[in-house]
Design a protein around this motif. Sequence first.
Motif, short mmCIF file in Angstrom:
data_model
loop_
_atom_site.label_atom_id
_atom_site.label_comp_id
_atom_site.label_asym_id
_atom_site.label_seq_id
_atom_site.Cartn_x
_atom_site.Cartn_y
_atom_site.Cartn_z
N GLU A 9 0.82 -1.21 0.00
CA GLU A 9 0.00 0.00 0.00
C GLU A 9 0.86 1.26 0.00
O GLU A 9 0.53 2.25 -0.67
N ILE A 10 1.97 1.22 0.72
CA ILE A 10 2.89 2.35 0.70
C ILE A 10 3.43 2.56 -0.71
O ILE A 10 3.58 3.69 -1.19
N GLU A 11 3.71 1.47 -1.40
CA GLU A 11 4.18 1.59 -2.78
C GLU A 11 3.13 2.22 -3.69
O GLU A 11 3.45 2.98 -4.60
N ARG A 12 1.86 1.93 -3.43
CA ARG A 12 0.79 2.55 -4.21
C ARG A 12 0.73 4.05 -3.95
O ARG A 12 0.52 4.84 -4.87
N ILE A 13 0.92 4.45 -2.69
CA ILE A 13 0.97 5.88 -2.38
C ILE A 13 2.18 6.51 -3.05
O ILE A 13 2.12 7.63 -3.57
N ARG A 14 3.31 5.78 -3.06
CA ARG A 14 4.51 6.30 -3.71
C ARG A 14 4.26 6.58 -5.20
O ARG A 14 4.76 7.56 -5.76
N LYS A 15 3.49 5.71 -5.86
CA LYS A 15 3.19 5.94 -7.28
C LYS A 15 2.41 7.23 -7.48
O LYS A 15 2.67 7.99 -8.41
N ALA A 16 1.44 7.48 -6.59
CA ALA A 16 0.73 8.76 -6.65
C ALA A 16 1.68 9.91 -6.34
O ALA A 16 1.62 10.98 -6.95
N GLY A 17 2.61 9.66 -5.41
CA GLY A 17 3.59 10.68 -5.05
C GLY A 17 4.52 11.04 -6.18
O GLY A 17 4.94 12.19 -6.32
N TRP A 102 -5.38 5.73 -4.32
CA TRP A 102 -4.42 6.10 -3.29
C TRP A 102 -3.93 7.52 -3.52
O TRP A 102 -3.74 7.94 -4.67
N LEU A 103 -3.70 8.26 -2.44
CA LEU A 103 -3.43 9.69 -2.53
C LEU A 103 -2.05 10.05 -2.01
O LEU A 103 -1.52 9.40 -1.10
N ALA A 104 -1.48 11.11 -2.58
CA ALA A 104 -0.23 11.69 -2.11
C ALA A 104 -0.34 13.20 -2.21
O ALA A 104 -0.98 13.74 -3.12
N ASP A 105 0.31 13.90 -1.28
CA ASP A 105 0.10 15.33 -1.07
C ASP A 105 1.44 16.02 -0.93
O ASP A 105 2.33 15.56 -0.20
N SER A 106 1.62 17.14 -1.63
CA SER A 106 2.86 17.91 -1.50
C SER A 106 2.61 19.37 -1.85
O SER A 106 1.86 19.67 -2.78
N ALA A 107 3.24 20.25 -1.09
CA ALA A 107 3.21 21.69 -1.38
C ALA A 107 4.64 22.19 -1.53
O ALA A 107 5.56 21.67 -0.89
N TRP A 108 4.81 23.21 -2.36
CA TRP A 108 6.13 23.78 -2.60
C TRP A 108 5.99 25.27 -2.83
O TRP A 108 5.04 25.70 -3.49
N THR A 109 6.91 26.05 -2.29
CA THR A 109 6.90 27.49 -2.52
C THR A 109 7.92 27.84 -3.59
O THR A 109 9.07 27.38 -3.54
N ILE A 170 -2.55 10.14 5.63
CA ILE A 170 -3.07 10.13 4.26
C ILE A 170 -2.97 8.71 3.71
O ILE A 170 -2.11 7.93 4.13
N GLY A 171 -3.84 8.39 2.80
CA GLY A 171 -3.84 7.05 2.19
C GLY A 171 -4.99 6.94 1.21
O GLY A 171 -4.94 7.47 0.11
N ARG A 172 -6.04 6.26 1.63
CA ARG A 172 -7.25 6.19 0.81
C ARG A 172 -8.02 7.51 0.85
O ARG A 172 -8.76 7.85 -0.07
#
Length: 247
Positions: A9-17, A102-109, A170-172
């Motif tokens: 499941e972590i690998e699935r999140i990584r793919k979204a990431g 599966w979800l992944a979240d990131s913010a950048w300035t 975060i996940g599903r």
Amino acid sequence: MIQFKTAEEIERIRKAGRVVAACHREIGRRIRPGVTTLDIDRFAEAYMQSCGAKPAQKGYRGYAYATCASVCDVVCHGLPKDVPLREGEIVTIDMVAELDGWLADSAWTYAVGRVNRDMERLMNATKNALYQGIAQAVAGNRLGDVGSAVQAFADRERFAVVEAFIGHGIGRKMHEDPQVLHTGKAGTGRKLKEGMVITIEPIFVTGRPDIAIDADGWTARTFDGSWGAQYEHTVAITGAGPVILTD
């Protein structure tokens, strides 16, 4: 209740990431004076779709956009607008990709053109604090260790932490337990365990950390007009240490 993830499941999140990270790289090439945050939002949505993903923020509690775009004194949840960015401004783009559930979240300035030294200091300090927090995201540590590391870095660099906005599991779902504060006391809070996936996403400001929400119900800006920066990664707690899934 915390949803612990398996290695698969972590690998699935990584793919979204990976989709989120690649989209941020492309956005970094496009941020410049004259571009609008609405342009960036449309690009991000199209990019995610081209990767087989979808923007999880769009439609969330009625939110109408694929990204949040926070310019200068807007520290979080800014709405993309058809207003050209100007030389010397800073803008935070925050996005969540959903891929195969599966979800992944990131913010950048991002700097718009050349920014002054104060803004360079703010951006560098916030980014470095993110990694200080990630370094504490080790199985057996506690959430207070993460928050304490971020806060200590802010204090050292003489910036304030906006405490109103926090990280999360975060996940599903986009927002799961636990809540991840960016201030705190080392050795306190929930214990970090293998299989947890969290976001760490500090916001530093040059002035006071008090914020107000605009009439649109989303846009959060500083009371005193000071500018803010935010950096965020999705991080897995593993037996080998913290693993950044949106790098």
